[in-house]
Design an enzyme around this catalytic site. Structure first.
Site, PDB file in Angstrom:
ATOM      1  N   GLY A 181      -3.774  -2.136  -2.240  1.00  0.00           N
ATOM      2  CA  GLY A 181      -2.374  -1.879  -2.554  1.00  0.00           C
ATOM      3  C   GLY A 181      -2.091  -2.199  -4.013  1.00  0.00           C
ATOM      4  N   LYS A 194     -11.813   0.550  13.853  1.00  0.00           N
ATOM      5  CA  LYS A 194     -10.449   0.873  14.267  1.00  0.00           C
ATOM      6  C   LYS A 194     -10.356   1.096  15.772  1.00  0.00           C
ATOM      7  CE  LYS A 194      -7.519   0.893  11.838  1.00  0.00           C
ATOM      8  NZ  LYS A 194      -6.708  -0.254  11.362  1.00  0.00           N
ATOM      9  N   THR A 226     -12.552  -6.705   7.461  1.00  0.00           N
ATOM     10  CA  THR A 226     -11.127  -6.547   7.165  1.00  0.00           C
ATOM     11  C   THR A 226     -10.374  -5.985   8.356  1.00  0.00           C
ATOM     12  OG1 THR A 226     -11.528  -6.223   4.797  1.00  0.00           O
ATOM     13  CG2 THR A 226      -9.440  -5.387   5.678  1.00  0.00           C
ATOM     14  N   ALA A 233      -1.662   0.404  13.089  1.00  0.00           N
ATOM     15  CA  ALA A 233      -2.035   1.691  12.515  1.00  0.00           C
ATOM     16  C   ALA A 233      -3.526   1.919  12.686  1.00  0.00           C
ATOM     17  CB  ALA A 233      -1.661   1.734  11.032  1.00  0.00           C
ATOM     18  N   TYR A 252     -16.087   2.499   9.963  1.00  0.00           N
ATOM     19  CA  TYR A 252     -14.630   2.476   9.920  1.00  0.00           C
ATOM     20  C   TYR A 252     -14.044   2.930  11.252  1.00  0.00           C
ATOM     21  CZ  TYR A 252      -9.871   3.794   8.506  1.00  0.00           C
ATOM     22  OH  TYR A 252      -8.505   3.919   8.421  1.00  0.00           O
ATOM     23  N   GLY A 259       0.818  -1.206   0.000  1.00  0.00           N
ATOM     24  CA  GLY A 259       0.000   0.000   0.000  1.00  0.00           C
ATOM     25  C   GLY A 259       0.848   1.250   0.000  1.00  0.00           C
ATOM     26  N   PHE A 260       0.186   2.378   0.057  1.00  0.00           N
ATOM     27  CA  PHE A 260       0.857   3.681  -0.007  1.00  0.00           C
ATOM     28  C   PHE A 260       1.863   3.863   1.127  1.00  0.00           C
ATOM     29  CE2 PHE A 260       0.023   8.115   1.725  1.00  0.00           C
ATOM     30  CZ  PHE A 260       1.083   8.697   1.056  1.00  0.00           C
TER      31      PHE A 260
END
Length: 332
Positions: free
Chosen positions: A36, A153, A95, A117, A149, A10-11
């Site tokens: 990604g 998280k 996910t 993260a 989301y 990924g980024f």
């Protein structure tokens, strides 16, 4: 050191891989390429200290094998981007939550240090700006899919901290604030690459709402330095850290800066949130981190200004002209 990075294609993950390889460490990445890209790591594939596995973080046997080979784990694999979150809430929750469950469970077997993260999204609708790590999280109603989301998280954070407190697995939590830079795509709603592509191709720069909402954008190189610094510091274990910049800008002003720096004649248009994401979409008016905690521990301060960050992204897309004209979804 041997480093495992989930979401390593990924980024952010690919830039983190670059930094560790350059430092002389051995890097293993795991990525299913759902968000990604192999292009992000193509330049590393022939390097003797770089290894990649194309598989989901949900595949416990693969995660277990890679964790066994490594000294530390960065868990960056996640569903990201407002567009993806709104359109695929089931995928987002599964996910983020299950992937973190797998990584923590496998790391716990060998007590490998894990950095998770997280995101500034967990602050939700809080108006207590700048956001402090010990501040209250204020999430919207469960009927608003936008908050799935943030909630997923937050669960990741609770779980990681529980593994530390109950099972003594060394974990570190980072809440990332609007990281941008080369290799980032606007495909899932990231505003800076979307604005840059629109400006370079002469299309209108599309702002959601009236543009008064503000954000703080951080260069990916500064974020990578912070992640490595926290992983290396024993005092980071069991703690949560904001990682970002305190240079605040409205989205209206951001669009104007991109247009100016690209020399574009593109117009700036405003689109209602309801048209972009559906009825009842909620957004935060401001998202500004307090950086006192991470500065006190590792001396972190972002080095690049907003204009320097934008210049880097503009140069990246100018060097890849076929990407600049590709149609992208509307920005965050």
């Amino acid at each position: 050191m041997r480093v495992l990075i989930t979401g390593g294609a990924g980024f952010i993950g690919s830039h983190l891989a670059d930094a560790y390889v350059e430092r002389g460490d051995e890097v293993f990445i795991l990525d299913d390429l759902s968000t990604g890209s192999i292009d992000n790591i193509r330049h590393l594939r022939a390097h003797p200290r770089f290894h990649y596995t194309i598989e989901s973080v949900h595949h416990a046997p693969t995660v277990a094998e890679l964790v066994d080979q490594c000294d530390v784990v960065f868990h960056l694999a996640a569903a990201v981007g407002v567009k993806l979150i709104v359109e695929s809430p089931v995928r987002t929750i599964e996910t983020n939550v299950h992937g973190t469950e797998v990584v923590l469970a496998q790391a716990n077997k060998k007590k490998k240090k894990v950095l998770i993260a997280s995101t500034s999204e967990v602050y939700g609708l809080s108006e207590d700006v700048p956001f402090r790590e010990d501040g209250n999280l204020v999430l919207g109603a469960t009927t608003k899919g936008r908050w799935s989301y943030a909630c997923s998280k937050a669960i990741d954070e609770f779980l990681a901290l529980a593994y530390w407190k109950e099972r003594k697995l060394p974990t570190v939590l980072v809440r990332l604030f609007n990281t941008v830079g080369p290799r980032q795509t606007g495909q899932y709603g990231m505003v800076v690459p979307t604005f840059v592509k629109q400006a370079l191709s002469g299309r209108p720069l599309t702002i959601h709402g009236d543009g008064s909402q503000s954000r703080c954008f951080t260069d990916v190189g500064d974020v990578v330095s912070a992640l490595i610094g926290l992983m290396d510091h024993p005092g980071a274990v069991g703690e949560v850290f904001n990682v970002g910049s305190s240079e605040e800008v409205t989205i209206q002003r951001l669009a104007e800066r991109v247009r100016s720096l690209t020399g574009s004649a593109s117009e700036i248009v405003h689109i209602p949130y309801e048209k972009a994401y559906g009825e009842g979409f909620e957004d935060m008016p401001r998202r500004v981190p307090c950086l006192d905690k991470i500065h006190a521990l590792i001396g972190y301060r972002p080095r690049k200004s907003l204009d320097q960050i934008l210049a880097g992204v503009i140069d990246f897309f100018r060097d890849a002209p076929t990407c600049s004209t590709r149609s992208e979804p509307l920005p965050e």
